[in-house]
Enzyme design. Sequence first.
Site, PDB file in Angstrom:
ATOM      1  N   ASP A 169      28.518  27.962  39.710  1.00 59.76           N
ATOM      2  CA  ASP A 169      29.344  28.416  38.588  1.00 59.76           C
ATOM      3  C   ASP A 169      29.974  27.247  37.841  1.00 59.76           C
ATOM      4  OD1 ASP A 169      30.676  30.005  36.843  1.00 59.76           O
ATOM      5  OD2 ASP A 169      32.262  30.588  38.222  1.00 59.76           O
ATOM      6  N   HIS A 206      32.193  30.876  27.674  1.00 60.56           N
ATOM      7  CA  HIS A 206      33.355  31.614  27.149  1.00 60.56           C
ATOM      8  C   HIS A 206      33.473  31.465  25.629  1.00 60.56           C
ATOM      9  CE1 HIS A 206      35.636  31.950  31.225  1.00 60.56           C
ATOM     10  NE2 HIS A 206      34.336  32.065  31.359  1.00 60.56           N
ATOM     11  N   GLU A 259      35.337  38.140  38.639  1.00 63.22           N
ATOM     12  CA  GLU A 259      35.756  36.737  38.766  1.00 63.22           C
ATOM     13  C   GLU A 259      36.574  36.330  37.549  1.00 63.22           C
ATOM     14  OE1 GLU A 259      35.055  32.220  38.568  1.00 63.22           O
ATOM     15  OE2 GLU A 259      34.776  33.757  37.082  1.00 63.22           O
ATOM     16  N   GLU A 260      36.119  36.785  36.391  1.00 63.88           N
ATOM     17  CA  GLU A 260      36.726  36.316  35.143  1.00 63.88           C
ATOM     18  C   GLU A 260      38.133  36.873  34.925  1.00 63.88           C
ATOM     19  OE1 GLU A 260      35.356  33.985  33.640  1.00 63.88           O
ATOM     20  OE2 GLU A 260      33.173  34.149  33.683  1.00 63.88           O
ATOM     21  N   ASP A 304      26.996  32.456  31.938  1.00 65.95           N
ATOM     22  CA  ASP A 304      28.096  32.361  32.907  1.00 65.95           C
ATOM     23  C   ASP A 304      28.338  33.767  33.445  1.00 65.95           C
ATOM     24  OD1 ASP A 304      30.399  31.968  34.308  1.00 65.95           O
ATOM     25  OD2 ASP A 304      31.657  31.627  32.559  1.00 65.95           O
ATOM     26  N   HIS A 307      28.961  34.907  40.416  1.00 66.75           N
ATOM     27  CA  HIS A 307      29.698  36.129  40.082  1.00 66.75           C
ATOM     28  C   HIS A 307      28.919  36.998  39.096  1.00 66.75           C
ATOM     29  CE1 HIS A 307      31.318  34.691  36.169  1.00 66.75           C
ATOM     30  NE2 HIS A 307      31.409  33.509  36.755  1.00 66.75           N
ATOM     31  N   ASP A 339      30.192  39.332  36.876  1.00 69.62           N
ATOM     32  CA  ASP A 339      30.776  39.746  35.598  1.00 69.62           C
ATOM     33  C   ASP A 339      30.728  38.630  34.565  1.00 69.62           C
ATOM     34  OD1 ASP A 339      32.614  38.349  37.213  1.00 69.62           O
ATOM     35  OD2 ASP A 339      34.286  39.078  36.010  1.00 69.62           O
TER      36      ASP A 339
END
Lengths: 237, 379
Positions: free
Chosen positions: B163, B349, B139-140, B106, B76, B78
């Site tokens: 991922d 994150h 995605e997030e 990520d 992904h 983003d």
Amino acid sequence: MSLLNKVLDFFFPEFCEVCNHHLKPQEVFVCRRCLNTLPFLKLYCQRCGSLVSESLLEKGIDRIEYCSYCSQKNFYFDRVFALFQYKEPISEWLLRVKFAQDFRLAFALGKLIRTFFSFLLSDVDMIIPVPLSNERLRERGFNQSTLLAWGFLGRKPFSEAIFRVKCTKPQTELTGKERWENVKGAFLAKDWVKDKKVLLIDDVMTTGATVNEAAKALKMKGAKEVYVLVVARNQLM
Amino acid sequence: MIDIDRLVLEFQTLLSIESPSKKEGKLAHYLADIFEALGYRCFFDKSAENTGSEVGNLIVKIPGMIPAPPIFFCAHLDTVGPCENLKIIFENGVFKTDGRTILGADDKSGIAILVELARVLRENRFPHPPLEFIFTTCEEIGLLGAKFLDLELIDAKEGYVLDSENPEVVTIGAPSSYKFKIKVKGKAAHAGLEPEKGVNAIHVLSKLIAELNPGRIDQESTMNIGIISGGKYVNIVPESAEAEGEIRSHNSKTLESMIQQIEDLGAKVEKGYQPKIEDLPKVSVRFEKLYQAFLISPDDPILQPIKQAGERLGINFFFIKKEGGSDANIFNERGKKAVILGTGMQKVHTTEEFIRVKDLVKATQIVVEIVKAKGESFK
């Protein structure tokens, strides 16, 4: 704590196996402090019981469904539950059960695994200890797995579903490959395991050859799923 | 085969292109340029209309050397926040930040791996099936890119999502997840003058929540109440109150029974609450599906090339169930079988996010070996 328990505790007090302190009523076999010092198996493959480097734990992985080893090996059992690493004092306890005929210890260990795996009791249809051959049984006089299962279940386990038809050499004397050969065709299961979810109980699992062969016998007779519960997981050096 | 310096440099460049959710345009166009320069066909789908992103999902098609069925790889575009004014620190083979922002490994590590794979395929001739790279947006913020991905554009039936964290750990299962919102409608009244004429929505809601049992439900299921709100002033009997939560489970039956339980509880509390005024309180529970569970069995052919790659690289792969959702949930739900591979990123994150070059290289090797194994196994 009920009155009966109080009376029982007064006349037959239980002590921690490690530090000999008087056990509190909710404690089983070892006191809470000593329980934390036991060599728990923190991370292992749930499918084959392979030991896994604990560095994965730090990365937040606490459960492994299967690994590339077992997905290529096609074991007959479906899940492995193991509580300890085969290290002091567990290894010493298990040897004491086997060779010093410490029945009380075997029963207590069974009770201890029950506190961790009690969810299995309602999950499976049948709980079967891995059997000994008649010759070995006569020689030793008891089956340590039956005693463990007895403690785990809280009553005498049902052991007439699977038999050891071949008297094999003790696995401990053999190397990895020989172990697989040694137990080949050693077990025979009865028909009534058909469509049942069976839990096999044994003391130690090393290569998995014995339980795999037992699981094979059960699966041949149509057992739906075979789980394996062992006190300790050992590794061949 | 893999050029480590090139991989590291590319990864660094990707990190420096800011791409928060919905603002992936710059990164997507940069990637399209790279792949076009390599001679591959790139296009965007029309998902942007639904996701609200600057661009649609980027799809890259790499023709195969053999007529094997195509496979896809997905990463992904983003990243989560905070990501403004990113300062990358690279020392002792580890990429990290100064602690003010996230790194963005990520999922830019996944993107870097795919760029390197494309270059490796351009430079080396070995049999491989046609590949499709899918770079999803948003995605997030709820797997939106994958949800609105135009499947007409994808020929592959199965693929790999890059991922997750550890390269030696493959994710083969994830839970279903539902969001739920409990709304209670009561009746407002002055709390001092005429409390009898009101129905206290907060009181009703708390009764309901008190009977729920959040936390771990069983080995495979969890429940959480995450948000609660309601009321306007201390001297008014509150007219409405709301709580939001989520449930997840690997087992669809457990999930259904959990939903039923929460609905029944709502009805029970509504019925049992006394005194009632004009048919109030009213309790409504609404569920919204976030993603669907999946589980790949140990002998599934999608895992075969992974095992082969493991044998060749001397890696014993571990296959786990994850507790969160990812693009793989959406792909599996929409009929494209997918598992999740690790890229080496860690502590994602958080502002402590980092990645070891060693792990990034290992993950790239694994991906290249998977493509090779796929090519060799085709007869």
